[in-house]
Scaffold this motif. Sequence first.
Motif, PDB file in Angstrom:
ATOM      1  N   THR A 117      26.423  39.446  38.221  1.00  0.00           N
ATOM      2  CA  THR A 117      27.614  39.481  37.754  1.00  0.00           C
ATOM      3  C   THR A 117      27.171  37.865  38.177  1.00  0.00           C
ATOM      4  O   THR A 117      26.620  37.235  38.694  1.00  0.00           O
ATOM      5  CB  THR A 117      28.218  39.481  39.394  1.00  0.00           C
ATOM      6  N   PHE A 118      28.293  37.174  38.799  1.00  0.00           N
ATOM      7  CA  PHE A 118      28.577  35.624  38.353  1.00  0.00           C
ATOM      8  C   PHE A 118      27.658  34.693  39.891  1.00  0.00           C
ATOM      9  O   PHE A 118      27.482  35.687  40.335  1.00  0.00           O
ATOM     10  CB  PHE A 118      29.923  35.661  39.304  1.00  0.00           C
ATOM     11  N   TYR A 121      27.551  33.781  43.307  1.00  0.00           N
ATOM     12  CA  TYR A 121      27.502  34.236  45.402  1.00  0.00           C
ATOM     13  C   TYR A 121      26.457  34.145  45.769  1.00  0.00           C
ATOM     14  O   TYR A 121      26.069  33.903  47.446  1.00  0.00           O
ATOM     15  CB  TYR A 121      27.929  36.230  45.558  1.00  0.00           C
ATOM     16  N   CYS A 165      33.314  41.344  41.516  1.00  0.00           N
ATOM     17  CA  CYS A 165      33.844  40.565  40.727  1.00  0.00           C
ATOM     18  C   CYS A 165      34.749  41.548  40.676  1.00  0.00           C
ATOM     19  O   CYS A 165      34.622  42.377  39.424  1.00  0.00           O
ATOM     20  CB  CYS A 165      32.661  39.793  40.347  1.00  0.00           C
ATOM     21  N   ASN A 166      35.861  42.093  40.139  1.00  0.00           N
ATOM     22  CA  ASN A 166      36.659  42.300  39.278  1.00  0.00           C
ATOM     23  C   ASN A 166      38.090  41.850  38.452  1.00  0.00           C
ATOM     24  O   ASN A 166      38.920  41.063  39.298  1.00  0.00           O
ATOM     25  CB  ASN A 166      37.291  43.373  40.461  1.00  0.00           C
ATOM     26  N   ASN A 168      35.047  42.250  36.423  1.00  0.00           N
ATOM     27  CA  ASN A 168      33.248  41.671  36.552  1.00  0.00           C
ATOM     28  C   ASN A 168      32.604  40.546  35.426  1.00  0.00           C
ATOM     29  O   ASN A 168      33.306  41.368  34.133  1.00  0.00           O
ATOM     30  CB  ASN A 168      32.536  42.313  36.657  1.00  0.00           C
ATOM     31  N   ASN A 169      32.118  39.410  36.248  1.00  0.00           N
ATOM     32  CA  ASN A 169      32.066  38.676  35.149  1.00  0.00           C
ATOM     33  C   ASN A 169      30.156  39.225  35.088  1.00  0.00           C
ATOM     34  O   ASN A 169      29.872  38.629  35.828  1.00  0.00           O
ATOM     35  CB  ASN A 169      31.934  37.465  35.927  1.00  0.00           C
ATOM     36  N   ASP A 195      36.717  38.678  43.807  1.00  0.00           N
ATOM     37  CA  ASP A 195      36.219  37.922  42.697  1.00  0.00           C
ATOM     38  C   ASP A 195      37.374  38.275  42.084  1.00  0.00           C
ATOM     39  O   ASP A 195      37.038  38.992  41.469  1.00  0.00           O
ATOM     40  CB  ASP A 195      35.111  36.999  42.170  1.00  0.00           C
ATOM     41  N   GLU A 196      38.935  37.967  42.258  1.00  0.00           N
ATOM     42  CA  GLU A 196      39.292  38.353  40.712  1.00  0.00           C
ATOM     43  C   GLU A 196      40.406  37.159  39.488  1.00  0.00           C
ATOM     44  O   GLU A 196      41.130  37.115  38.839  1.00  0.00           O
ATOM     45  CB  GLU A 196      41.128  38.363  41.075  1.00  0.00           C
TER      46      GLU A 196
END
Length: 361
Positions: A117-118, A121, A165-166, A168-169, A195-196
């Motif tokens: 993910t990103f 975080y 993340c949703n 997700n990236n 994280d939207e």
Amino acid sequence: MSRVSPRPEIAALPPSVHGGLDHGELARLTIHPDDVLDFSVNRNPFGPPPSVRAVWEGVSLERYPDRECLALRSALAERHGCGMAQVWVGNGAAELIWLLALTYLSTGDPMLVVTPTFGEYAAAGRVMGARSKMFVARQRDDFYPDLDALVIRMKKLRPRLTFLCNPNNPTGVYLEREVVKALLAANPSGLLVLDEAYAPFVENGWDSTPLLRSGRLVALRSMTKDYALAGLRLGYLLAAEGIVGAVRRVQPPWSVNVIAQAAGLAALGNDAYLQDTLAQTRAAAVELARELAALGLQVRPSATHFFLVKAGDAAATRSKLLRRGILVRDCTSFGLPAFVRIAARRPEENQRLVAAWRELM
Ligand SMILES: Cc1ncc(COP(=O)(O)O)c(C=O)c1O
């Protein structure tokens, strides 16, 4: 001469990697930034709403910005059907991620990130010295997290913060409401940061605001993606009043500048543009994925306008495409060195990507 060292957490911090143009790299390759079509950033390819361009005129640059972003927060509260005290604005969602870490994590605190993910975080957690754990969604499960295992992990670890993340990236995986509810219930002693940033790009997505009542959900939104305001920096969070009250205390003053606040307000007033361009972007993404698959490439399913493509050697593919004026996101920093991430642009621009990739084959 005595040397003053940074905190050990900072010295151990790997450099953060993101998509977007690397101006130093382009200068070395003697490529002008204007000659690059950037598929590596996941923003609305149609640009900001036209109403945003007009805000410069009316903005007073000599006054400090409103530290509380009152007008913008009021409009956001109205949009999401919640109170103003449940909204806080940041200099991009990235700032809010760091503020949440600063607010809730002390040295040694457990924190959990659902990956790949990103990267911010984990970076923010590391800076705070948190005991940062990763829960990996596996490729063989189409990057969908094993929910039973994740619930068990949350119950055991009891993370102060869990980042999810949703959609997700970079995988484009989108979890349904019931799943997020189950994750929220799994850990009564921590916050779930949902994280939207890319939620507006999902067709028929679900609304997470009713879950704010739990008091443990923080929904993060970015206005740099759907409204294409990456250069201005604008994001916000929705959370229980107590969470907002704590986060605002650690934010540097005047973080959200006057132009960003005015642009955010103007953008919110132009919903038709947003809905129209997001629908076009979704359609362009479906078509682009279809054309790349027709070249024989393995394209991963995605709920949003960006998707993973198996490239073999992602770094080499990125650099070959860049020499043809096309930038894609090498996913090595996500732990996926065989994949690139592509965010669909306008149909005619997508054709240039398909043509460039065809040349590589
Ligand atoms: C999942 C996710 N969250 C947050 C951000 C940061 O967004 P902003 O530009 O609002 O800081 C990004 C940027 O790439 C992202 O991919």
